[in-house]
Write a protein that holds these residues in place. Structure first.
Motif, mmCIF file in Angstrom:
data_model
loop_
_atom_site.group_PDB
_atom_site.id
_atom_site.type_symbol
_atom_site.label_atom_id
_atom_site.label_comp_id
_atom_site.label_asym_id
_atom_site.label_seq_id
_atom_site.Cartn_x
_atom_site.Cartn_y
_atom_site.Cartn_z
ATOM 1 N N ARG A 5 0.833 -1.205 0.000
ATOM 2 C CA ARG A 5 0.000 0.000 0.000
ATOM 3 C C ARG A 5 0.867 1.255 0.000
ATOM 4 O O ARG A 5 0.583 2.224 -0.707
ATOM 5 N N LEU A 6 1.949 1.224 0.780
ATOM 6 C CA LEU A 6 2.829 2.383 0.863
ATOM 7 C C LEU A 6 3.597 2.606 -0.436
ATOM 8 O O LEU A 6 3.903 3.739 -0.804
ATOM 9 N N SER A 7 3.890 1.510 -1.146
ATOM 10 C CA SER A 7 4.586 1.654 -2.432
ATOM 11 C C SER A 7 3.733 2.398 -3.444
ATOM 12 O O SER A 7 4.227 3.235 -4.204
ATOM 13 N N VAL A 8 2.439 2.101 -3.453
ATOM 14 C CA VAL A 8 1.535 2.768 -4.395
ATOM 15 C C VAL A 8 1.397 4.248 -4.041
ATOM 16 O O VAL A 8 1.434 5.119 -4.923
ATOM 17 N N ILE A 9 1.263 4.555 -2.753
ATOM 18 C CA ILE A 9 1.172 5.953 -2.320
ATOM 19 C C ILE A 9 2.456 6.692 -2.673
ATOM 20 O O ILE A 9 2.427 7.812 -3.210
#
Length: 350
Positions: A5-9
């Motif tokens: 999730r943090l990679s996409v953000i």
């Protein structure tokens, strides 16, 4: 709380160019000693034995509490605001008996909704009586209804408590169409709360939280990053390696597809606001806290920069070159994990 999730953000923030407006600081990896500032030794030792076979639950280490404890070394009064759909029970419990931290949580409240706490009558105890503020909301609340209660409650809190620092937990599971949430906020509506708090011009630590529909979390926190930077960004998403996740509209602000009726009447929200105001009036004035000399950084494992800064003569101006040594060099700012996970499947279990 999948790391993906943090990679996409991160990818969205980078491709919007927002990182160019920031100073990026490299944190060090927290040790067990750091986590034991709040949690017991036995609990942290247990977590170190957790395996994929026996893992359960939402959040294990209360990083927000640890951050607030650090802020209290420098600030007389810290305000914690939580707009996650779940009650901020862990932070409330940590500071339930003190008047130096006021916790304010806006959340869905019901017998069968996790964690089942957060009634408006949970107001703190002993020295912390009236310093816990809970705003229990019903399903389906939309932007306008949320503003009706959020803005006056926060305004009253600011007037009565007069915080010197704010921690804002921007949980995105209060957005419409979240897998586990039951609210109907838009990304703009959610962001309006962040902007409202930002405009008090008080030192602000904004952190993430819940959010279980990945594409919406990425949109929300990217947009709120732009608000905190006061840097307008386009509704059309820039090209990025996860662009297919945002089909079919490929926009920052998708339409709200309300799944359920707003169960929060105007009268109900007015009653909650009035109840909060009446409790806050019991605080005759903001708490008087005698500030002590600020102790040095006790974290083991922190880099040498902190020690260097502590040793500097406070009467000598720090040069820009010295300040820049604490900032992440541009070539260290990576653009996310290049994994090949397929787009988020809304029918898959979280």
């Amino acid at each position: 709380m999948k790391p993906h999730r943090l990679s996409v953000i991160h990818s969205l923030v980078v491709n919007y160019g927002l990182y160019k407006k920031m100073q990026i600081y490299r944190p060090y990896r927290a040790s067990a000693h750091d986590m034991c500032r709040f949690h017991s030794d036995e609990y942290i030792e247990f977590l170190q034995r957790v395996t994929p076979q026996n893992i359960q639950g939402f959040c294990y280490v209360n990083d927000i509490v640890i951050a607030i404890l650090e802020l209290l070394k420098y600030h007389a009064r810290v305000l914690y605001i939580d707009i996650d759909v779940h009650h901020g029970d862990g932070v409330q419990e940590a500071f339930y008996l003190t008047d130096r931290v006021m916790t304010v949580s806006f959340h869905n409240y019901g017998t069968y909704f996790f964690p089942g706490t957060g009634d408006m009558y949970e107001i703190g105890a002993e020295s912390g009586r009236y310093y816990s503020v809970n705003v229990p909301l019903k399903e389906g609340i939309d932007d306008q209804s949320y503003y009706q209660v959020f803005k006056p409650v926060i305004q009253y809190v600011m007037e009565f408590f007069q915080p010197t620092a704010i921690v804002l937990q921007c949980g995105a599971d209060s957005l419409d169409n979240d897998r586990l949430g039951c609210f109907s906020l838009s990304t703009k509506g959610h962001g309006e709360c962040v902007k409202f708090v930002r405009d008090f011009n008080i030192p602000l630590l904004a952190v993430g939280g819940g959010g279980y529909t990945l594409r919406n979390v990425a949109r929300c926190w990217t947009y709120e990053t732009s608000l905190l930077l006061d840097e307008p960004i386009s509704n059309e998403l820039p090209y990025n390696e996860y662009l297919e996740y945002f089909a079919p509209d490929f926009t920052l602000h998708p339409d709200v597809l309300t799944r359920q009726e707003n169960a929060n009447s105007k009268q109900y929200l007015e009653a909650i606001t009035r109840h909060v105001y009446d409790n806050l009036k019991m605080i005759q004035h903001s708490p008087s806290v005698q500030m002590q000399d600020v102790p040095g950084d006790i974290f083991p494992g922190a880099d040498d920069t902190s020690a260097m800064m502590d040793e500097m003569d406070p009467d000598v101006r720090v040069s820009q070159a010295e300040e820049d040594r604490r900032v992440e060099p541009p070539n260290e700012f990576y653009d996310g994990d290049k994994d090949q996970d397929k787009p988020d499947d809304p029918t898959a279990p979280s």
